[in-house]
Design a protein around this motif. Structure first.
Motif, PDB file in Angstrom:
ATOM      1  N   ILE A  63      -4.409   9.602  -2.907  1.00  0.00           N
ATOM      2  CA  ILE A  63      -3.669  10.554  -2.084  1.00  0.00           C
ATOM      3  C   ILE A  63      -3.507  11.643  -3.119  1.00  0.00           C
ATOM      4  N   ASN A  77      -7.897   0.802  -3.394  1.00  0.00           N
ATOM      5  CA  ASN A  77      -9.454   1.442  -2.860  1.00  0.00           C
ATOM      6  C   ASN A  77      -9.031   2.989  -2.463  1.00  0.00           C
ATOM      7  N   SER A  78      -7.649   3.072  -2.392  1.00  0.00           N
ATOM      8  CA  SER A  78      -6.923   4.596  -1.561  1.00  0.00           C
ATOM      9  C   SER A  78      -6.535   5.372  -2.715  1.00  0.00           C
ATOM     10  N   GLY A 106       0.883  -1.131   0.022  1.00  0.00           N
ATOM     11  CA  GLY A 106      -0.187  -0.013  -0.005  1.00  0.00           C
ATOM     12  C   GLY A 106       0.963   1.172   0.118  1.00  0.00           C
ATOM     13  N   ARG A 140      -3.862   7.089  -7.130  1.00  0.00           N
ATOM     14  CA  ARG A 140      -4.656   5.783  -6.628  1.00  0.00           C
ATOM     15  C   ARG A 140      -3.827   4.568  -6.470  1.00  0.00           C
ATOM     16  N   ARG A 142      -5.526  12.515   1.703  1.00  0.00           N
ATOM     17  CA  ARG A 142      -5.262  11.133   1.877  1.00  0.00           C
ATOM     18  C   ARG A 142      -6.702  10.465   2.021  1.00  0.00           C
ATOM     19  N   ARG A 143      -6.968   9.400   1.260  1.00  0.00           N
ATOM     20  CA  ARG A 143      -8.160   8.913   1.476  1.00  0.00           C
ATOM     21  C   ARG A 143      -7.905   7.287   1.229  1.00  0.00           C
ATOM     22  N   GLY A 144      -8.289   6.723   2.605  1.00  0.00           N
ATOM     23  CA  GLY A 144      -7.792   5.171   2.436  1.00  0.00           C
ATOM     24  C   GLY A 144      -6.324   5.083   3.183  1.00  0.00           C
ATOM     25  N   ARG A 145      -6.151   3.712   3.269  1.00  0.00           N
ATOM     26  CA  ARG A 145      -4.676   3.243   3.849  1.00  0.00           C
ATOM     27  C   ARG A 145      -3.779   3.535   2.786  1.00  0.00           C
ATOM     28  N   ILE A 146      -2.871   4.429   2.772  1.00  0.00           N
ATOM     29  CA  ILE A 146      -2.079   4.612   1.633  1.00  0.00           C
ATOM     30  C   ILE A 146      -0.777   5.409   2.237  1.00  0.00           C
TER      31      ILE A 146
END
Length: 732
Positions: free
Chosen positions: A702, A699-700, A674, A696, A720-724
């Motif tokens: 930035i 599913n994350s 990730g 992308r 940041r959106r999700g685990r990244i």
């Protein structure tokens, strides 16, 4: 590409054929500049006035599935051509607008309509196999304007290969019918038994309508305006009426916006580069075609608006960091059409990946071998390579499992029919005289030669193809491990390492400090300095010390023109800066070389290549990089010299600015962790900052801002959106 292209300045040697089977003749300059639009399998080429077939020198027409459905559509006012005010493509390439006015119009020696009284606006777009056009007319004079506006039309239902110059001994039969006071039908019964139709619909009803002319008589009061609409449909169902103009235009634009959602967007501190990137993105969007297997980037307009294996694979690879969905569509479509049997005319062998697909009459009759043609030596290793890169980028094991049978078949072809003399190198020789003589990306008949200019003969092993095989096997090994196939993975890794060792021995030319272009059928190296050696850096196959020598040579003046790296170095036997493959500059070739330079940590060299191509694009019409341009040395206060029949837009050229950004930033993706990494990132002097939005990974996503501070850069996470995770790696 599948054609050999030359200008009228090309000179054939006495021992060579003057014209090759798929040569595209260039007999003279276009009398008017051309503009093109595309939607799925339909494209249109018009001149700057919005006419088709009204001026010499262009491949005009409305085309669908490699057949021309309209060869003439010419607007006149009282039998004279209007004057051009200007023409422009909408920023998203969804429509073309042309502004015209009337010249002085005389009747029996008397001026009846002074110039610049009428403003005529033509708005044209394509949507679902139909070319729509609105013609708006306004009288800006102080008295009534009476005139006839005529639209002359005709068609030949020519196969695209006829438009390109092929002469056929026999053709089918055509006819034209007046269906109503609004409608005309043109049809053609081909020798392949297929009937092709062109339906023309006029709204409102013309004052007079025949099978080749629609005439409107207007009496416009001062400031009065009016509009008429034309729809030209390819193979419309009986009784089917085209959609309304404005409703269809809005639907078309909504679809174009929807198709770009989910891709990374880019903004920079340089307004010109922003224009280059926006044009490139718009061009790629119109070249994308919905197929049953997913969206596929057709290669280019006008000659290559169809499925090309090599072009689709390289374009998808260039755009992988921006939008990996392109790669998924390309891989699925090419897996669907992977060869299952041997067919010499089509150069097909089990496991081989498609080179080119055509849907016209000549392909159906096998007058040309391209209905489904497999004559490329590199599409199969590139398929394996892209599949591995896609999985590295996305971690998409479901797609990997779907593709694995095709990957295994491709690997079997590489080690089997792809190596006919079993020397461990992938080679080609056409199986039929109708096929392409050369089957790498430089597929002109004269593109593979020895230092004395002799053409290579026999089974030919191209340098860069061995690099594709090396990288493809390494990546396939990683895929095999993901699928629990450890033994196969170990074997593939060992084969890749062995290939690298044998390649160094067979291809390195100590006296040139570079790798041979190819080995001929006698295993003699073609000791020629070419850009093919630069693509080896992208594959990562070559020794670091030799990679640095190759890189240094590519940036010397005999290769680097100031605008980019030439395909063949100045001074070599067949060097010609005006040729298709022997001294010209191809943006995508430079982009892949830039990725290789970045891989070996040569970021100053990447900046030099990036800078040259960026400045070349700044001189180009619409800021659009074409398929290729001439390799003349850069001179002060002048732009690059264009190549006369280059495709524009062209998919891998349009993808080039994105690849150059990837190379200079050192972007790497680790789906398993990730993590996104920027390895030794730099920004060239013409960029102060770059913002990447919606970058992308799984599913994350930035948003990043990268800033230049002299020789260094800093990175800021904006959102940041999700685990990244994202990191800078400052050591090689």
């Amino acid at each position: 590409m599948s054609a050999e292209v030359a200008t009228s300045l090309s000179i054939a040697r006495a021992d060579e054929p003057a014209e090759q089977p798929f040569y595209i003749p260039m007999t003279g300059p276009a009398a008017r500049p051309r503009r093109s639009l595309k939607h799925d399998d339909t494209f249109i080429v018009l001149d700057g006035h919005g006419d088709i077939g009204a001026s010499a020198g262009g491949p005009d027409g409305l085309f669908n599935a490699d057949t021309r459905y309209l060869a003439r559509l010419e607007l006149t006012l009282d039998e004279v051509q209007p004057l051009l005010l200007g023409s422009s493509l909408r920023d998203d390439n969804s429509s073309l607008t042309i502004d015209l006015t009337n010249p002085d119009i005389y009747e029996q020696g008397r001026l009846v309509l002074p110039k610049d009284v009428l403003h005529i606006v033509r708005t044209i777009f394509l949507w679902r196999g139909t070319a729509y056009q609105r013609i708006g007319v306004q009288n800006h004079g102080d008295r009534r304007a009476s005139f006839d506006l005529k639209l002359a039309f005709d068609n030949d239902f020519a196969d695209l290969f006829e438009v390109r110059g092929s002469v056929r001994p026999r053709r089918g039969a055509g006819s034209a019918k007046l269906m109503s006071t609004f409608d005309v039908m043109l049809d053609y019964r081909g020798l392949d038994g297929t009937t092709r139709t062109t339906a023309l619909h006029f709204d409102p009803r013309p004052s007079r309508l025949s099978v080749d002319v629609a005439t409107y008589h207007f009496d416009l009061e001062p400031q009065q305006s009016t509009s008429l609409f034309i729809a030209v449909s390819c193979n419309a169902a009986a009784g089917e009426q085209p959609g309304r103009f404005f409703r269809s235009l809005l639907a078309h634009r909504r679809e174009m916006r929807r198709c770009t959602q989910g891709a990374t967007s880019i903004e920079t501190s340089n307004d010109i580069l922003n224009e280059v990137l926006c044009q490139a993105a718009a061009d790629l969007n119109i070249l994308m075609t919905d197929t049953p297997q997913g969206r596929y980037p057709y290669a280019g307009i006008p000659w290559y608006s169809t499925t090309f294996g090599r072009d689709g694979l390289i374009t998808a690879m260039q755009m992988l960091w921006v939008d990996p969905r392109i790669a998924r569509g390309v891989l699925r479509r090419l897996a669907e059409y992977q060869a299952q049997r041997t067919d010499p005319l089509a150069d097909a062998e089990p496991g081989k990946i498609l080179h080119e697909m055509r849907g016209g009459e000549m392909a159906a009759l096998r007058e040309v071998p391209f209905a489904c043609y497999y004559g490329s030596v590199d599409s199969t290793p590139l398929f394996v390579l892209l599949a591995g890169l896609y999985v590295e980028r996305t971690g998409d094991l479901d797609t990997l499992k779907q593709l694995w049978p095709a990957i295994e078949l491709g690997l079997a072809w590489i080690d089997g029919p792809g190596d006919p003399d079993r020397d461990g190198f992938v080679e080609y020789q056409r199986a039929s005289e109708q096929g392409l003589a050369n089957q790498g990306w430089k597929d002109s008949y004269d593109a593979v030669f020895h230092s004395d200019g002799r053409l290579a003969e026999g089974y030919i092993a191209l340098a860069e193809v061995q690099g594709y095989v090396f990288a493809g096997k390494q990546l396939a090994a990683r895929c095999a491990r993901r699928l629990g196939k450890a033994e196969m993975a170990d074997r593939l890794d060992a084969e890749a390492s062995d290939l690298a060792r044998r390649f160094e021995d067979a291809f390195w030319c100590e006296e040139l400090d570079t790798y041979a272009l190819a080995l001929d059928g006698n295993k003699q190296p073609c000791r020629v300095r070419t850009s093919n050696a630069g693509q080896l850096l992208f594959s990562g196959m070559v020794r670091e010390d030799r990679a640095r020598k190759v890189a240094a040579d590519l940036l010397r003046p005999h290769f680097f023109s100031g605008w980019g790296i030439r395909t063949v170095a100045c001074g070599e036997a067949r060097y010609n800066p005006m040729s298709y493959h022997d001294g010209s500059i191809w943006p995508h070739d430079n982009a892949l070389i830039a990725l290789g330079l970045s891989r070996y940590g040569l970021k100053h060299a990447v900046e030099q290549v990036f800078g040259g191509l960026f400045e070349a694009a700044s001189y180009m019409d619409l800021r659009r990089l074409p398929e290729l341009f001439c390799g003349f040395r850069r001179e002060k206060h002048r732009g690059p010299t264009l190549y006369p029949v280059a495709c524009a837009p062209q998919a891998w050229a349009s993808a080039t600015p994105f690849t150059l950004l990837e190379a200079v930033l050192g972007l790497e993706f680790d789906a398993a962790r990730g993590e996104i990494r920027l390895r030794n990132p730099r920004l060239p002097a013409f960029l102060d900052w770059v913002v990447l939005r919606d970058l992308r990974l799984g599913n994350s996503a930035i948003d990043l801002r990268i800033r230049r501070h002299g020789e260094d850069v800093s990175m800021e996470v904006l959102r940041r959106r999700g685990r990244i995770q994202v990191s800078l790696v400052l050591a090689q």
